[in-house]
Design an enzyme around this catalytic site. Structure first.
Site, PDB file in Angstrom:
ATOM      1  CB  VAL A  74      34.889  39.910  40.462  1.00 50.35           C
ATOM      2  CG1 VAL A  74      33.846  40.902  40.183  1.00 50.35           C
ATOM      3  CG2 VAL A  74      34.333  38.813  41.536  1.00 50.35           C
ATOM      4  CB  CYS A  75      39.431  37.146  38.680  1.00 49.06           C
ATOM      5  SG  CYS A  75      40.012  37.998  37.165  1.00 49.06           S
ATOM      6  NE  ARG A  76      46.955  39.737  41.250  1.00 52.20           N
ATOM      7  CZ  ARG A  76      47.366  40.260  39.836  1.00 52.20           C
ATOM      8  NH1 ARG A  76      46.741  40.202  39.128  1.00 52.20           N
ATOM      9  NH2 ARG A  76      48.520  40.888  40.303  1.00 52.20           N
TER      10      ARG A  76
END
Length: 127
Positions: free
Chosen positions: A67-69
């Site tokens: 996951v990230c932005r």
């Protein structure tokens, strides 16, 4: 395994997998976590800037959701892990922005994160 495609999954599937024991691996930088972070139990933070040095902290024998932005950096790290021999690796498409927009638990402000990104994609030529 090196040519394996990474499966992009939605927030609903991500939440279901996390509830079943999958580990979310957040690759955003420290200052990004201060603005908005996932509010889940199974979470490991390995910033992208430290990823190559620290990826061995990620368990080999666990289902992973990167996951990230927005889903771009996490997709890159998902492929990196597959090339290192990891098997069960997925990517949260749309990242924490989509996660928060769908009403899944977060700590912090989505508005702050979205306004910080308006510079990047304000033109119609972007992305």
């Amino acid at each position: 395994m090196k040519d394996q495609e990474i499966k992009n999954i939605c927030p609903t599937t991500t939440s279901k997998l996390e509830n079943e024991g999958a580990l979310l691996v957040d690759v955003r930088e420290n200052e990004e976590l201060e603005e908005l972070s996932f509010d889940v139990q199974n979470l490991l933070h390995v910033p992208l800037s430290e990823f190559e040095d620290r990826y061995t902290e990620i368990p080999l024998d666990q289902s992973l959701v990167m996951v990230c932005r927005s889903g771009a950096r996490s997709l890159k790290t998902a492929y990196y892990l597959i090339n290192q021999g990891y098997q069960e690796v997925k990517n949260l498409e749309g990242g924490i922005i989509k996660w928060a927009e769908k009403g899944f638990p977060v700590k912090g402000s989505l508005a702050q994160v979205k306004s910080a990104s308006s510079d990047c994609c304000s033109s119609t030529d972007c992305c």
